[in-house]
Design an enzyme around this catalytic site. Sequence first.
Site, PDB file in Angstrom:
ATOM      1  N   CYS A  31       0.830  -1.212   0.000  1.00  0.00           N
ATOM      2  CA  CYS A  31       0.000   0.000   0.000  1.00  0.00           C
ATOM      3  C   CYS A  31       0.864   1.262   0.000  1.00  0.00           C
ATOM      4  O   CYS A  31       1.511   1.583   1.007  1.00  0.00           O
ATOM      5  CB  CYS A  31      -0.913  -0.040   1.227  1.00  0.00           C
ATOM      6  SG  CYS A  31      -1.785   1.492   1.570  1.00  0.00           S
ATOM      7  N   CYS A  34      -0.077   3.835   2.660  1.00  0.00           N
ATOM      8  CA  CYS A  34       0.353   3.355   3.985  1.00  0.00           C
ATOM      9  C   CYS A  34       1.807   3.738   4.230  1.00  0.00           C
ATOM     10  O   CYS A  34       2.164   4.192   5.322  1.00  0.00           O
ATOM     11  CB  CYS A  34       0.209   1.836   4.089  1.00  0.00           C
ATOM     12  SG  CYS A  34      -1.476   1.231   3.921  1.00  0.00           S
TER      13      CYS A  34
END
Length: 111
Positions: A31, A34
């Site tokens: 991600c 993230c």
Amino acid sequence: MASAKVTDDTFERDVLQSGTPVLVDFWAEWCGPCKSIGPAIEELAAELQGAVSVVKLNIDDNPMTTGRFGIRGVPTLMIFKEGKVAATQVGAISKNRMREWIDQIISQAAA
């Protein structure tokens, strides 16, 4: 202090039974957003030490907890207070916005 890692096996003890509020960062290795908020999470872990615990849970490695809390997108940030979800934020946000959000939720919980 850096954020700690939690797993399906440690979530109950480290988050739900915690005596202090806990910010959980539900994230994944793949991600991009993230990874972009990772440094802010680490800085907040140090700044909030003693007031709020900051932990990270990898959704790919911990499907039971991910499913239990209905995580559908990452990053998802959840604040737990007294074993219950006090607030949820889905998506990447700036460190300043994250700090304002945490402060607001923690002050509400203390009132």
